[in-house]
Design an enzyme around this catalytic site. Structure first.
Site, short mmCIF file in Angstrom:
data_model
loop_
_atom_site.label_atom_id
_atom_site.label_comp_id
_atom_site.label_asym_id
_atom_site.label_seq_id
_atom_site.Cartn_x
_atom_site.Cartn_y
_atom_site.Cartn_z
N GLY A 14 0.84 -1.20 0.00
CA GLY A 14 0.00 0.00 0.00
C GLY A 14 0.87 1.25 0.00
N ARG A 75 1.11 -5.24 -5.22
CA ARG A 75 1.25 -6.41 -4.34
C ARG A 75 1.40 -7.59 -5.30
NH1 ARG A 75 -0.31 -4.36 0.69
NH2 ARG A 75 -1.99 -2.84 0.69
N ASP A 106 5.12 -4.58 6.11
CA ASP A 106 5.65 -5.91 6.46
C ASP A 106 5.73 -6.86 5.27
OD1 ASP A 106 2.93 -6.02 6.39
OD2 ASP A 106 2.66 -7.00 8.33
N THR A 128 4.16 2.88 5.69
CA THR A 128 2.77 2.42 5.73
C THR A 128 1.99 3.31 6.68
OG1 THR A 128 1.27 0.71 6.59
CG2 THR A 128 3.53 0.58 7.36
N ARG A 174 -5.36 -1.97 8.80
CA ARG A 174 -5.30 -3.42 8.59
C ARG A 174 -5.61 -4.17 9.88
NH1 ARG A 174 -3.18 -6.26 4.20
NH2 ARG A 174 -2.13 -4.42 3.43
O1 F6P Z 1 -1.38 -1.11 4.71
C1 F6P Z 1 -2.04 0.04 4.29
C2 F6P Z 1 -3.49 -0.26 4.02
O2 F6P Z 1 -4.12 0.92 3.57
C3 F6P Z 1 -4.25 -0.86 5.18
O3 F6P Z 1 -4.65 0.10 6.12
C4 F6P Z 1 -5.37 -1.54 4.45
O4 F6P Z 1 -5.88 -2.62 5.22
C5 F6P Z 1 -4.73 -2.04 3.21
O5 F6P Z 1 -3.58 -1.22 3.00
C6 F6P Z 1 -5.57 -2.00 1.97
O6 F6P Z 1 -4.85 -2.60 0.94
P1 F6P Z 1 -5.24 -2.56 -0.59
O7 F6P Z 1 -4.68 -1.27 -1.16
O8 F6P Z 1 -4.56 -3.73 -1.19
O9 F6P Z 1 -6.73 -2.60 -0.70
#
Ligand code: F6P
Length: 323
Positions: A14, A75, A106, A128, A174
């Site tokens: 993220g 990711r 992480d 993050t 998260r």
């Molecule tokens: O780790 C940052 C974050 O925004 C978290 O707070 C959230 O759970 C997650 O990323 C969302 O991830 P994605 O962008 O893959 O939906």
């Protein structure tokens, strides 16, 4: 270690406000030392696909104030597979990457560790909004996200107050409640519901609202961490059990965007600079950490075994003054 010639820089997972400042700082410190900085786009996926970009001092002009990451992020599922890792390693070799700076959370550090186990010299920088990295007391992006959430909730409170409603507001984080507690304290929440502490609807929400009403409160703000979720269910139950109208707001991705705060720009610039210094000094396979008001390097193996406790005292402060 032989003289470093080329350092790769990537952002993964993220995005977080301040990542650009870290990239700029790392690029420019490389150039100060005659090291060639190279950007890898789209995180580890970019390493697999050799999606690289030459960087010079001007390529990072005017990016400190920009949210997101100019290197894009991803990711990568493919990187988790042995063939993906193999291809990423091939790119490192082929591109002559002597050191790799990985900025992210992480998941990013797990990727960095896999590369380091295979012989790549890596340095991680914690970026993050969740502030959930065990080895570092601070992660780039947290301050900006907290401010963004706070300003949005202030607006929410205006309208909720006029209608004498209950706001149930979900903030990101998260599996962790660091952001929720910090923001909850800043906005004067009635209750803060986080994954770290078991929650009892009657005790932690209904009773808090009833007591607040008896004390003359007209608006009740319930902050719910993303790791708990179920905001609609909570709102419905509030109405059933207190008779008050409740509305759910999920702040979502707006928390990840926007121009970084002073703290994030400064912290990111320091960490980006420090990461290059570490590689130059031959200190590989480290995570750049902020600990006890200092930027330090922690070996990646140790860093990944460290856990961060929620600030229970901050939680207590928010609870005690929520009356
Ligand atoms: O780790 C940052 C974050 O925004 C978290 O707070 C959230 O759970 C997650 O990323 C969302 O991830 P994605 O962008 O893959 O939906």
């Amino acid at each position: 270690m032989d003289k470093l010639r080329r350092i790769g820089i990537l952002t993964s997972g993220g995005d977080a406000p301040g990542m650009n400042a870290a990239i700029r700082s790392a690029v420019r410190n490389c150039l100060q030392h005659d090291v060639d900085p190279i950007g890898i786009r789209r995180g580890f996926q970019g390493l697999i696909n050799a999606d690289t970009i030459e960087m010079d001092a001007r390529s990072v002009n005017g990016i400190t104030d920009r949210g997101g990451t100019i290197l894009y992020t991803a990711r990568s599922e493919e990187f988790m597979q042995p063939q993906g890792l193999e291809r990423a390693l091939r790119t490192c070799k082929y591109m002559g990457i002597d050191g790799l700076i990985c900025i992210g959370g992480d998941g990013t550090f797990r990727g960095a560790k896999a590369l380091s186990d295979a012989g790549v010299n890596v340095i991680g920088i914690p970026g993050t909004i969740d502030n959930d990295i065990g080895c570092s007391h601070y992660t780039i992006g947290f301050d900006t996200a907290a401010n963004t959430a706070m300003l949005a909730i202030d607006k929410l409170a205006d309208t909720m107050q006029s209608h004498e409603r209950v706001s149930v507001c979900e903030v990101m984080g998260r599996h962790a409640g660091h952001l929720a507690v910090y923001v909850g304290l800043a906005v004067g929440a009635t209750s803060i519901i986080i994954p770290e502490f078991p929650f009892d609807f009657e005790r932690d929400i209904a009773e808090q609202i009833r007591e607040g009403r008896m004390r003359g409160k007209h608006h009740h703000l319930i902050i719910v961490a993303e790791g708990v979720g179920k905001c609609d269910e909570i709102s419905k139950r509030i109405t059933e059990e207190t008779g008050l109208e409740a509305r759910t707001t999920i702040l979502g991705y707006i928390q990840r965007g926007g121009s970084p705060s002073t703290r994030d720009r400064v912290m990111a610039s320091r960490m980006g600079h420090f990461a290059v210094e570490q590689l130059l000094a031959g200190n590989r396979n480290q995570i750049v950490c902020y600990r006890d008001s200092r930027i330090v390097a922690v070996p990646i193996d140790d860093a990944m075994n460290m856990t961060k406790q929620l600030d229970a005292y901050m939680y207590k402060v928010a609870y005690d003054i929520s009356i």
